[in-house]
Design a protein around this motif. Structure first.
Motif, PDB file in Angstrom:
ATOM      1  N   MET A 125     -13.475  -7.717  28.615  1.00 45.13           N
ATOM      2  CA  MET A 125     -14.739  -8.420  28.616  1.00 45.13           C
ATOM      3  C   MET A 125     -15.870  -7.439  28.807  1.00 45.13           C
ATOM      4  O   MET A 125     -15.786  -6.537  29.636  1.00 45.13           O
ATOM      5  CB  MET A 125     -14.773  -9.466  29.734  1.00 45.13           C
ATOM      6  N   SER A 126     -16.934  -7.597  28.032  1.00 42.04           N
ATOM      7  CA  SER A 126     -18.106  -6.737  28.149  1.00 42.04           C
ATOM      8  C   SER A 126     -19.338  -7.588  27.879  1.00 42.04           C
ATOM      9  O   SER A 126     -19.801  -7.689  26.741  1.00 42.04           O
ATOM     10  CB  SER A 126     -18.016  -5.561  27.165  1.00 42.04           C
ATOM     11  N   LEU A 127     -19.857  -8.206  28.934  1.00 43.01           N
ATOM     12  CA  LEU A 127     -21.019  -9.078  28.816  1.00 43.01           C
ATOM     13  C   LEU A 127     -22.215  -8.435  29.500  1.00 43.01           C
ATOM     14  O   LEU A 127     -22.086  -7.870  30.592  1.00 43.01           O
ATOM     15  CB  LEU A 127     -20.751 -10.441  29.435  1.00 43.01           C
ATOM     16  N   THR A 128     -23.369  -8.527  28.859  1.00 47.46           N
ATOM     17  CA  THR A 128     -24.618  -8.026  29.425  1.00 47.46           C
ATOM     18  C   THR A 128     -25.634  -9.148  29.407  1.00 47.46           C
ATOM     19  O   THR A 128     -25.762  -9.865  28.410  1.00 47.46           O
ATOM     20  CB  THR A 128     -25.153  -6.830  28.621  1.00 47.46           C
ATOM     21  N   VAL A 129     -26.365  -9.294  30.519  1.00 41.89           N
ATOM     22  CA  VAL A 129     -27.366 -10.347  30.613  1.00 41.89           C
ATOM     23  C   VAL A 129     -28.701  -9.733  31.016  1.00 41.89           C
ATOM     24  O   VAL A 129     -28.751  -8.792  31.802  1.00 41.89           O
ATOM     25  CB  VAL A 129     -26.934 -11.428  31.627  1.00 41.89           C
ATOM     26  N   TRP A 130     -29.777 -10.238  30.430  1.00 40.32           N
ATOM     27  CA  TRP A 130     -31.122  -9.847  30.853  1.00 40.32           C
ATOM     28  C   TRP A 130     -32.106 -10.966  30.594  1.00 40.32           C
ATOM     29  O   TRP A 130     -31.898 -11.737  29.649  1.00 40.32           O
ATOM     30  CB  TRP A 130     -31.559  -8.540  30.164  1.00 40.32           C
ATOM     31  N   PRO A 131     -33.107 -11.105  31.436  1.00 40.97           N
ATOM     32  CA  PRO A 131     -33.350 -10.307  32.650  1.00 40.97           C
ATOM     33  C   PRO A 131     -32.331 -10.615  33.744  1.00 40.97           C
ATOM     34  O   PRO A 131     -31.835 -11.732  33.838  1.00 40.97           O
ATOM     35  CB  PRO A 131     -34.759 -10.738  33.070  1.00 40.97           C
ATOM     36  N   ALA A 132     -32.028  -9.593  34.536  1.00 40.06           N
ATOM     37  CA  ALA A 132     -31.063  -9.782  35.615  1.00 40.06           C
ATOM     38  C   ALA A 132     -31.672 -10.583  36.760  1.00 40.06           C
ATOM     39  O   ALA A 132     -30.947 -11.264  37.489  1.00 40.06           O
ATOM     40  CB  ALA A 132     -30.576  -8.431  36.124  1.00 40.06           C
ATOM     41  N   ARG A 133     -32.995 -10.498  36.924  1.00 46.21           N
ATOM     42  CA  ARG A 133     -33.662 -11.237  37.996  1.00 46.21           C
ATOM     43  C   ARG A 133     -35.032 -11.684  37.505  1.00 46.21           C
ATOM     44  O   ARG A 133     -35.775 -10.916  36.893  1.00 46.21           O
ATOM     45  CB  ARG A 133     -33.793 -10.375  39.253  1.00 46.21           C
ATOM     46  N   THR A 134     -35.369 -12.935  37.797  1.00 45.12           N
ATOM     47  CA  THR A 134     -36.660 -13.508  37.430  1.00 45.12           C
ATOM     48  C   THR A 134     -37.287 -14.137  38.664  1.00 45.12           C
ATOM     49  O   THR A 134     -36.630 -14.905  39.378  1.00 45.12           O
ATOM     50  CB  THR A 134     -36.510 -14.579  36.332  1.00 45.12           C
ATOM     51  N   VAL A 135     -38.547 -13.799  38.930  1.00 48.86           N
ATOM     52  CA  VAL A 135     -39.286 -14.393  40.037  1.00 48.86           C
ATOM     53  C   VAL A 135     -40.268 -15.406  39.457  1.00 48.86           C
ATOM     54  O   VAL A 135     -41.139 -15.048  38.666  1.00 48.86           O
ATOM     55  CB  VAL A 135     -40.030 -13.321  40.853  1.00 48.86           C
TER      56      VAL A 135
ATOM     57  N   ARG B 136     -22.138 -24.573  26.980  1.00 48.99           N
ATOM     58  CA  ARG B 136     -20.878 -24.036  26.463  1.00 48.99           C
ATOM     59  C   ARG B 136     -21.119 -23.505  25.055  1.00 48.99           C
ATOM     60  O   ARG B 136     -21.787 -24.174  24.252  1.00 48.99           O
ATOM     61  CB  ARG B 136     -19.772 -25.107  26.402  1.00 48.99           C
ATOM     62  N   PHE B 137     -20.565 -22.372  24.757  1.00 53.70           N
ATOM     63  CA  PHE B 137     -20.675 -21.849  23.390  1.00 53.70           C
ATOM     64  C   PHE B 137     -19.680 -20.709  23.212  1.00 53.70           C
ATOM     65  O   PHE B 137     -19.123 -20.177  24.182  1.00 53.70           O
ATOM     66  CB  PHE B 137     -22.096 -21.375  23.082  1.00 53.70           C
ATOM     67  N   ARG B 138     -19.478 -20.339  21.996  1.00 59.37           N
ATOM     68  CA  ARG B 138     -18.598 -19.215  21.638  1.00 59.37           C
ATOM     69  C   ARG B 138     -19.472 -18.062  21.184  1.00 59.37           C
ATOM     70  O   ARG B 138     -20.336 -18.228  20.317  1.00 59.37           O
ATOM     71  CB  ARG B 138     -17.607 -19.608  20.537  1.00 59.37           C
ATOM     72  N   LEU B 139     -19.244 -16.903  21.802  1.00 59.33           N
ATOM     73  CA  LEU B 139     -20.057 -15.726  21.516  1.00 59.33           C
ATOM     74  C   LEU B 139     -19.226 -14.739  20.702  1.00 59.33           C
ATOM     75  O   LEU B 139     -18.190 -14.257  21.162  1.00 59.33           O
ATOM     76  CB  LEU B 139     -20.513 -15.077  22.833  1.00 59.33           C
ATOM     77  N   LYS B 140     -19.681 -14.479  19.484  1.00 60.19           N
ATOM     78  CA  LYS B 140     -18.939 -13.573  18.619  1.00 60.19           C
ATOM     79  C   LYS B 140     -19.041 -12.133  19.122  1.00 60.19           C
ATOM     80  O   LYS B 140     -19.877 -11.810  19.968  1.00 60.19           O
ATOM     81  CB  LYS B 140     -19.483 -13.660  17.182  1.00 60.19           C
ATOM     82  N   ALA B 141     -18.204 -11.288  18.580  1.00 59.86           N
ATOM     83  CA  ALA B 141     -18.243  -9.866  18.938  1.00 59.86           C
ATOM     84  C   ALA B 141     -19.598  -9.273  18.553  1.00 59.86           C
ATOM     85  O   ALA B 141     -20.109  -9.520  17.461  1.00 59.86           O
ATOM     86  CB  ALA B 141     -17.117  -9.117  18.232  1.00 59.86           C
ATOM     87  N   ARG B 142     -20.212  -8.548  19.467  1.00 61.28           N
ATOM     88  CA  ARG B 142     -21.500  -7.871  19.295  1.00 61.28           C
ATOM     89  C   ARG B 142     -22.657  -8.852  19.106  1.00 61.28           C
ATOM     90  O   ARG B 142     -23.760  -8.450  18.719  1.00 61.28           O
ATOM     91  CB  ARG B 142     -21.479  -6.898  18.107  1.00 61.28           C
ATOM     92  N   GLU B 143     -22.445 -10.101  19.401  1.00 59.60           N
ATOM     93  CA  GLU B 143     -23.494 -11.103  19.182  1.00 59.60           C
ATOM     94  C   GLU B 143     -24.380 -11.246  20.417  1.00 59.60           C
ATOM     95  O   GLU B 143     -23.933 -11.088  21.552  1.00 59.60           O
ATOM     96  CB  GLU B 143     -22.876 -12.461  18.847  1.00 59.60           C
ATOM     97  N   THR B 144     -25.680 -11.564  20.169  1.00 55.90           N
ATOM     98  CA  THR B 144     -26.630 -11.861  21.231  1.00 55.90           C
ATOM     99  C   THR B 144     -27.002 -13.338  21.159  1.00 55.90           C
ATOM    100  O   THR B 144     -27.302 -13.850  20.081  1.00 55.90           O
ATOM    101  CB  THR B 144     -27.896 -11.004  21.096  1.00 55.90           C
ATOM    102  N   ARG B 145     -26.993 -14.001  22.299  1.00 55.74           N
ATOM    103  CA  ARG B 145     -27.311 -15.426  22.334  1.00 55.74           C
ATOM    104  C   ARG B 145     -28.412 -15.671  23.352  1.00 55.74           C
ATOM    105  O   ARG B 145     -28.400 -15.108  24.445  1.00 55.74           O
ATOM    106  CB  ARG B 145     -26.063 -16.233  22.706  1.00 55.74           C
ATOM    107  N   LYS B 146     -29.373 -16.519  22.986  1.00 53.82           N
ATOM    108  CA  LYS B 146     -30.456 -16.881  23.889  1.00 53.82           C
ATOM    109  C   LYS B 146     -30.134 -18.222  24.535  1.00 53.82           C
ATOM    110  O   LYS B 146     -29.774 -19.174  23.860  1.00 53.82           O
ATOM    111  CB  LYS B 146     -31.788 -16.963  23.144  1.00 53.82           C
ATOM    112  N   VAL B 147     -30.279 -18.287  25.846  1.00 49.91           N
ATOM    113  CA  VAL B 147     -30.025 -19.503  26.613  1.00 49.91           C
ATOM    114  C   VAL B 147     -31.328 -19.908  27.288  1.00 49.91           C
ATOM    115  O   VAL B 147     -32.011 -19.075  27.901  1.00 49.91           O
ATOM    116  CB  VAL B 147     -28.914 -19.274  27.648  1.00 49.91           C
ATOM    117  N   THR B 148     -31.679 -21.166  27.168  1.00 51.20           N
ATOM    118  CA  THR B 148     -32.926 -21.667  27.744  1.00 51.20           C
ATOM    119  C   THR B 148     -32.671 -22.238  29.133  1.00 51.20           C
ATOM    120  O   THR B 148     -31.751 -23.036  29.330  1.00 51.20           O
ATOM    121  CB  THR B 148     -33.537 -22.756  26.851  1.00 51.20           C
TER     122      THR B 148
END
Length: 271
Positions: free
Chosen positions: A1-11, A70-82
């Motif tokens: 697994m190799s997941l990256t999320v940003w921003p890591a922190r929101t004020v 819930r969603f499926r994230l393809k290899a090397r894909e970026t997904r935006k979550v609201t």
């Protein structure tokens, strides 16, 4: 697994009641993954480690809605979550700490061990009302006696207020020791939490009676100062010098005895 999320922190400021933020999630692996999204509470340990736990009945997680969940994230894909945050009317003043967890559900397997991965985006939600800024600090911990460096200086800080406090960038906590400036790591202290941070003095002098001092702001226009006294004695070098002096003394004494023996032998032969 190799997941990256940003921003890591929101004020989120207290000037708005409704907020909409976008969190980006990237699958850096070469295989697709299924993602489940859920809100979580979190707390902070003194080491800075974040602990997540399921939301309680009075948690601010009920203020948060996420799309999609819930969603499926393809290899090397970026997904935006609201992420939508709606602060209710007249909440208790202070901050609420909610994380959006992106979890990979366990795969079906015949074995007894399963691994579930997760990454999080933290939300620090300010609400209207009185913000309490109160920073306390224990004494500066340092070795009273030392035989050389490097030396560690540790400071325990408690945030007794209801909002977070950050010491990052130009606001990092610094100390002085032996006329040198020492820099503590970047830290954020959540409300009603404690952090312990350490700075290293890599090259103290061989011998000194030194004073270490740290001063930093509390957030109310006031500052806290803590000091420590350190006595540095180069014991290994002293032992080495004493051993060398003792060896030289024994060698000299042996040489004198040898010379006396030669003189005595020469006198006896002359007779």
């Amino acid at each position: 697994m190799s997941l990256t999320v940003w921003p890591a922190r929101t004020v989120l400021p207290a000037t708005q009641q409704h907020h909409r933020q976008v969190v980006n999630l990237v699958n850096g692996a070469s295989a697709p993954v299924n993602i489940e999204v859920e809100p979580s509470q979190f707390t902070q340990a003194a080491s800075g480690e974040i602990t997540f736990r399921p939301p309680g009945p009075v948690s601010a997680a009920s203020w948060v809605s996420v799309t999609p969940t819930r969603f499926r994230l393809k290899a090397r894909e970026t997904r935006k979550v609201t992420v939508d945050v709606s602060v209710p009317d007249r909440p208790e003043p202070g901050e609420r700490y909610i994380a959006i967890l992106f979890k990979t559900p366990p795969r079906k397997t015949s074995r007894n061990v399963q691994v579930v991965g997760a990454v999080a985006s933290q939300f620090l939600i300010n609400v209207p009302g009185k913000a309490v800024h109160r920073i306390l600090a224990d004494r500066l911990e340092a070795p009273r006696f030392a035989f050389g460096g490097p030396l560690d200086l540790s400071l325990s800080i408690r945030n007794a207020g209801n909002v977070h406090r950050s010491y990052t960038g130009p606001n990092r906590i610094t100390a002085t020791a032996g006329g040198k400036k020492l820099v503590f790591p970047h830290i954020t202290i959540l409300g009603n939490s404690r952090r312990t941070v350490t700075a290293q003095w890599p090259d103290p002098p061989l011998f000194c009676v030194c004073r270490a001092s740290v001063t930093f702001p509390t957030g109310k226009g006031e500052h806290i100062t803590r000091t420590a006294r350190i006595v540095i004695v180069p014991l290994p070098q002293i032992i080495g010098l004493l051993a060398a002096a003792l060896g030289l003394f024994l060698l000299t004494r042996k040489g004198v005895r040898y010379q006396r023996a030669l003189l005595t032998a020469a006198r006896q032969e002359h007779r």
